[in-house]
Enzyme design. Structure first.
Site, mmCIF file in Angstrom:
data_model
loop_
_atom_site.group_PDB
_atom_site.id
_atom_site.type_symbol
_atom_site.label_atom_id
_atom_site.label_comp_id
_atom_site.label_asym_id
_atom_site.label_seq_id
_atom_site.Cartn_x
_atom_site.Cartn_y
_atom_site.Cartn_z
ATOM 1 N N LYS A 1 28.083 -107.941 -29.943
ATOM 2 C CA LYS A 1 28.518 -106.761 -30.712
ATOM 3 C C LYS A 1 29.899 -106.988 -31.334
ATOM 4 O O LYS A 1 30.184 -106.516 -32.429
ATOM 5 C CB LYS A 1 28.528 -105.516 -29.828
ATOM 6 C CG LYS A 1 27.130 -104.950 -29.626
ATOM 7 C CD LYS A 1 27.100 -103.701 -28.766
ATOM 8 C CE LYS A 1 25.652 -103.316 -28.478
ATOM 9 N NZ LYS A 1 25.527 -102.249 -27.494
ATOM 10 N N CYS B 1 35.039 -94.929 -29.097
ATOM 11 C CA CYS B 1 34.564 -94.702 -27.730
ATOM 12 C C CYS B 1 33.324 -93.811 -27.726
ATOM 13 O O CYS B 1 32.656 -93.662 -26.710
ATOM 14 C CB CYS B 1 35.694 -94.060 -26.935
ATOM 15 S SG CYS B 1 35.483 -94.272 -25.193
ATOM 16 N N ASN C 1 22.934 -87.966 -25.850
ATOM 17 C CA ASN C 1 23.028 -88.845 -24.675
ATOM 18 C C ASN C 1 24.000 -88.245 -23.664
ATOM 19 O O ASN C 1 24.525 -87.147 -23.863
ATOM 20 C CB ASN C 1 23.456 -90.262 -25.102
ATOM 21 C CG ASN C 1 24.761 -90.218 -25.860
ATOM 22 O OD1 ASN C 1 25.784 -89.808 -25.330
ATOM 23 N ND2 ASN C 1 24.734 -90.610 -27.129
HETATM 24 O O1 PMT Z 1 32.027 -90.204 -22.500
HETATM 25 P P1 PMT Z 1 31.998 -90.667 -21.049
HETATM 26 O O2 PMT Z 1 31.061 -89.850 -20.202
HETATM 27 O O3 PMT Z 1 33.375 -90.778 -20.474
HETATM 28 O O4 PMT Z 1 31.373 -92.151 -21.024
HETATM 29 C C1 PMT Z 1 32.081 -93.201 -21.612
HETATM 30 C C2 PMT Z 1 31.139 -94.140 -22.394
HETATM 31 C C3 PMT Z 1 30.188 -94.831 -21.441
HETATM 32 C C4 PMT Z 1 30.356 -93.355 -23.450
HETATM 33 C C5 PMT Z 1 32.089 -95.162 -23.125
HETATM 34 O O5 PMT Z 1 32.838 -95.874 -22.188
HETATM 35 C C6 PMT Z 1 31.300 -96.109 -24.005
HETATM 36 O O6 PMT Z 1 30.775 -97.115 -23.567
HETATM 37 N N1 PMT Z 1 31.225 -95.785 -25.317
HETATM 38 C C7 PMT Z 1 30.421 -96.534 -26.308
HETATM 39 C C8 PMT Z 1 28.971 -96.195 -26.153
HETATM 40 C C9 PMT Z 1 28.120 -96.830 -27.210
HETATM 41 O O7 PMT Z 1 27.703 -96.160 -28.104
HETATM 42 O O8 PMT Z 1 27.960 -98.109 -27.096
HETATM 43 P P2 PMT Z 1 27.136 -99.009 -28.181
HETATM 44 O O9 PMT Z 1 27.042 -100.328 -27.551
HETATM 45 O O10 PMT Z 1 25.883 -98.311 -28.576
HETATM 46 O O11 PMT Z 1 28.089 -99.083 -29.453
HETATM 47 C C10 PMT Z 1 29.087 -100.071 -29.629
HETATM 48 C C11 PMT Z 1 30.188 -99.523 -30.514
HETATM 49 O O12 PMT Z 1 29.643 -99.147 -31.785
HETATM 50 C C12 PMT Z 1 30.897 -98.297 -29.985
HETATM 51 O O13 PMT Z 1 32.259 -98.401 -30.318
HETATM 52 C C13 PMT Z 1 30.250 -97.145 -30.740
HETATM 53 O O14 PMT Z 1 31.138 -96.041 -30.899
HETATM 54 C C14 PMT Z 1 29.965 -97.805 -32.084
HETATM 55 N N2 PMT Z 1 28.837 -97.238 -32.809
HETATM 56 C C15 PMT Z 1 27.563 -97.302 -32.295
HETATM 57 C C16 PMT Z 1 26.502 -96.828 -33.040
HETATM 58 C C17 PMT Z 1 26.763 -96.261 -34.316
HETATM 59 N N3 PMT Z 1 25.771 -95.776 -35.050
HETATM 60 N N4 PMT Z 1 28.010 -96.196 -34.783
HETATM 61 C C18 PMT Z 1 29.053 -96.672 -34.064
HETATM 62 O O15 PMT Z 1 30.200 -96.601 -34.503
#
Ligand code: PMT
Length: 400
Positions: A337, A273, A209
């Site tokens: 979440k 993050c 991504n």
């Molecule tokens: O890296 P940059 O270009 O600076 O951009 C920053 C960002 C937009 C990536 C950052 O601010 C951000 O939003 N990071 C989380 C992105 C994400 O994966 O969001 P999510 O809604 O899919 O996941 C929620 C949480 O679960 C996050 O803490 C993620 O790390 C975690 N996760 C998700 C999927 C997975 N399989 N394992 C996880 O631990």
């Protein structure tokens, strides 16, 4: 203010168009009970007058190395001894170069050599001057002898260029210095994940991504400034971090999980993050997939482990801050979440906006806990990271 002790701050202003921002910086420190004195170089006076800084600081501005008036009041050695902190903002390429040479032929240079105070430098210059190899070597050298660089930021410059070289905003410089001085999370161990993960389809193709890692790296740097021991587990990104951060480079979600799991037992806070790929190819092809005559290719995907959720369920005595990247119904998805993943904080950003989120130097976030909601307006990722680390330290205080 730090421990209610009034600190002496020497603000040094050098020749840059950003000199006008020093007025706000001086004001911020004075408002927060610092005693501020100002040193101005010859070049800085082309941009702002000593009278302005005298009016703001309430003290005569120091300008010359050899000045009989100054020697009777406060000469360079007295100023060097008086200062608890020295902030050079803005700091021009010329001054960075002079500092790296150890020059003492002007007041600023002599004070820097003579003072044992902690020194912060906020550079401001044209983007090419900043990225120039000589400047970068000087910065590296000055950092190695303990000078602490804040910025520069990316953005529109007076010369019309738009890249790194702009002096960081006064509030960012101020908050960075306060966090570095206070170290509210000293003794804590913080794990931060950053960047994308890369799930290999075959030896030459992968699922990933747009995460650049900037937000996660900013969180790691802010956590370091807060006094914590920091482990940064990052997917493939082209960023560097402080050598004081323990950096672990990984590719896949499985690797990220393994590294996090093995550091988790004595950690206090986990900050997720990273934009972890939710799915990976069910089978990785050992050889490159060949193009055939068929119009379609089916790749079966399987769910990746949810790293933060698994860790939060296992380590119920630790604090968990997750980020979430949403494109619609941000609040609704974030709250869901928070609960589903068992987190203490969720930091929601709207990644449908092109000026924040993925790969931008700026972000705008809402932080939800089970009983609160706080909005942080658009700011550089470094400033936001400091604000989020401050949230974590308030939380840490409230737990004790
Ligand atoms: O890296 P940059 O270009 O600076 O951009 C920053 C960002 C937009 C990536 C950052 O601010 C951000 O939003 N990071 C989380 C992105 C994400 O994966 O969001 P999510 O809604 O899919 O996941 C929620 C949480 O679960 C996050 O803490 C993620 O790390 C975690 N996760 C998700 C999927 C997975 N399989 N394992 C996880 O631990």
């Amino acid at each position: 203010m730090l421990d209610d002790k009034k600190l002496n701050l020497l603000l040094c202003i050098t020749g840059s168009i950003a000199a006008y921002k020093s007025v706000d910086l001086a004001r911020l420190f004075i408002k927060n009970n610092f005693d501020v004195r100002v040193v101005m170089t010859e070049a800085s006076k082309e941009f702002i007058t000593p009278l302005t800084l005298q009016a703001i600081s309430g003290h005569q501005v120091h300008e010359n190395l050899l000045d009989t008036e100054a020697e009777r009041a406060m000469g360079h050695i007295e100023l060097a001894k008086w200062a608890d902190l020295i902030v050079i903002a803005p700091c021009s390429a010329e001054t960075i170069s002079r500092l790296a040479q150890g020059r003492a032929d002007d007041l600023l240079g002599a004070i820097i050599l003579a003072s044992e105070a902690q020194k912060f430098i906020a550079p401001a210059m044209n983007m090419n001057m900043w990225s120039n190899q000589t400047t970068q070597q000087n910065v590296e050298y000055l950092s190695s002898i303990g000078m602490d660089f804040i910025g520069p930021s990316k953005g529109e410059q007076a010369c019309g260029d738009n890249c790194y070289g702009r002096m960081s905003e006064p509030v960012e410089i101020y908050e960075t210095i306060i966090l570095t001085q206070n170290k509210p999370l000293a003794g804590k161990k913080i794990i931060v994940t950053a960047g994308p993960t890369r799930e290999q389809i075959d030896p030459v193709r992968f699922i990933s991504n747009n995460s650049s890692g900037k937000m996660g790296f900013a969180m790691a740097e802010a956590a370091l400034r807060s006094g914590a021991e920091v482990i940064l587990i990052t997917g493939p990104v082209s960023l560097s971090c402080s050598p004081k951060i323990k950096r672990l480079d990984v590719q896949t979600a499985d690797e990220m999980y393994r590294e996090a799991q093995s550091s988790m037992s004595d950690a206090d806070i986990f900050i997720g993050c990273a934009a972890v790929a939710d799915f990976k190819p069910a089978h990785e092809n050992i050889q490159k997939i060949k193009k055939t005559d068929k119009d379609r290719l089916n790749i079966q995907l399987q769910k990746n482990i949810d790293i933060i959720s698994s860790l939060a369920r296992e380590y119920t005595d630790k604090r968990f801050m997750g980020f979430c990247a949403e494109t619609e119904s941000v609040e609704e998805h974030a709250k869901s979440k928070l609960i589903k993943k068992g987190l203490d904080f969720i930091v929601a950003n709207d990644v449908s906006k092109s000026d924040i989120g993925f790969d931008s130097d700026y972000n705008e976030v809402s932080v939800f806990t089970d009983n609160s909601h706080q909005f942080f307006q658009k700011a550089s990722k470094s400033l936001l990271a400091i604000q989020l680390v401050n949230l974590l330290s308030q939380d840490n205080q409230s737990l004790h």
